[in-house]
Design a protein around this motif. Sequence first.
Motif, mmCIF file in Angstrom:
data_model
loop_
_atom_site.group_PDB
_atom_site.id
_atom_site.type_symbol
_atom_site.label_atom_id
_atom_site.label_comp_id
_atom_site.label_asym_id
_atom_site.label_seq_id
_atom_site.Cartn_x
_atom_site.Cartn_y
_atom_site.Cartn_z
ATOM 1 N N GLU A 53 -10.194 13.873 69.066
ATOM 2 C CA GLU A 53 -11.570 14.281 68.807
ATOM 3 C C GLU A 53 -12.075 13.602 67.536
ATOM 4 O O GLU A 53 -11.295 13.269 66.636
ATOM 5 N N GLU A 54 -13.381 13.399 67.469
ATOM 6 C CA GLU A 54 -13.964 12.640 66.358
ATOM 7 C C GLU A 54 -13.593 13.213 64.993
ATOM 8 O O GLU A 54 -13.215 12.471 64.077
ATOM 9 N N GLY A 55 -13.683 14.540 64.847
ATOM 10 C CA GLY A 55 -13.365 15.146 63.557
ATOM 11 C C GLY A 55 -11.907 14.958 63.174
ATOM 12 O O GLY A 55 -11.579 14.698 62.012
ATOM 13 N N ASP A 56 -10.999 15.093 64.164
ATOM 14 C CA ASP A 56 -9.568 14.907 63.890
ATOM 15 C C ASP A 56 -9.288 13.454 63.515
ATOM 16 O O ASP A 56 -8.526 13.179 62.584
ATOM 17 N N ARG A 57 -9.898 12.539 64.249
ATOM 18 C CA ARG A 57 -9.687 11.103 63.981
ATOM 19 C C ARG A 57 -10.178 10.736 62.586
ATOM 20 O O ARG A 57 -9.526 9.990 61.853
ATOM 21 N N ARG A 58 -11.323 11.299 62.191
ATOM 22 C CA ARG A 58 -11.880 10.987 60.877
ATOM 23 C C ARG A 58 -10.956 11.488 59.767
ATOM 24 O O ARG A 58 -10.698 10.771 58.801
ATOM 25 N N LYS A 59 -10.442 12.723 59.904
ATOM 26 C CA LYS A 59 -9.550 13.271 58.883
ATOM 27 C C LYS A 59 -8.275 12.454 58.760
ATOM 28 O O LYS A 59 -7.794 12.192 57.658
ATOM 29 N N LEU A 60 -7.728 12.030 59.891
ATOM 30 C CA LEU A 60 -6.502 11.233 59.860
ATOM 31 C C LEU A 60 -6.746 9.870 59.218
ATOM 32 O O LEU A 60 -5.931 9.380 58.427
ATOM 33 N N ALA A 61 -7.884 9.253 59.550
ATOM 34 C CA ALA A 61 -8.205 7.955 58.963
ATOM 35 C C ALA A 61 -8.382 8.070 57.456
ATOM 36 O O ALA A 61 -7.914 7.214 56.688
ATOM 37 N N GLU A 62 -9.033 9.132 57.002
ATOM 38 C CA GLU A 62 -9.215 9.343 55.568
ATOM 39 C C GLU A 62 -7.884 9.623 54.883
ATOM 40 O O GLU A 62 -7.631 9.145 53.780
ATOM 41 N N PHE A 63 -7.026 10.379 55.557
ATOM 42 C CA PHE A 63 -5.720 10.713 54.989
ATOM 43 C C PHE A 63 -4.883 9.454 54.760
ATOM 44 O O PHE A 63 -4.282 9.272 53.704
#
Length: 217
Positions: A53-63
Amino acid sequence: MADDDLEDGAERAELLRLAGEGRVSLASLSAMLGRNPSYLQQFVRKGSPRKLEEGDRRKLAEFFGVDEAVLGAERDAFPPKSRDEDFISVPRLPLDASAGPGSFSAEEISFDAFRFSRRWLREMGLESADLSAIRVEGDSMEPLLRSGDEIFVDRNKRAGEGIHVVRIGDALHVKQVQLSARGRVKLVSANEAYPPIELASEEAEIIGRVVWKGGRV
């Protein structure tokens, strides 16, 4: 095999590679996303869900400090790559803080670093933290902390009770710090096989509080 299937497989492989290089477990990453511990394991091993999901992908990319595209985002679906000043480096110190009988500390010289987005640190409540990463050795804090886990230590937080890295002489320990009688502290292991240690306050130097952990599945 369809092109989409190839792309999905590449995204899963990239996530597994990033987790391995960062020495952080898929279960820990799933917890960071607010998911059940097997969420990312199922995504990587079974392809379920097919896409993050977009929100999960964004958090992982930022991490991980990477472009969202490597985790499956469309090129026009996210803003330009973040600037270097949007990230903070957390030094990895070769101290091997002991969670067992103790290990002698090496010089506190960083040999590597993790990169985290300021936004992710802010979401974790760690924006103002003075962080260092140290690897746990030993089993005295199992099952809470396991040998090989990477822990983040906030050197700004040295007072009060909680899990801290403590220096006793030349040895470092990860222990639950409890206040005892006036002028004394008690160091407690999660593993009941290790008895508590009670010391005068001046015998135990509090390096900082453990505020995050990561490790292999």
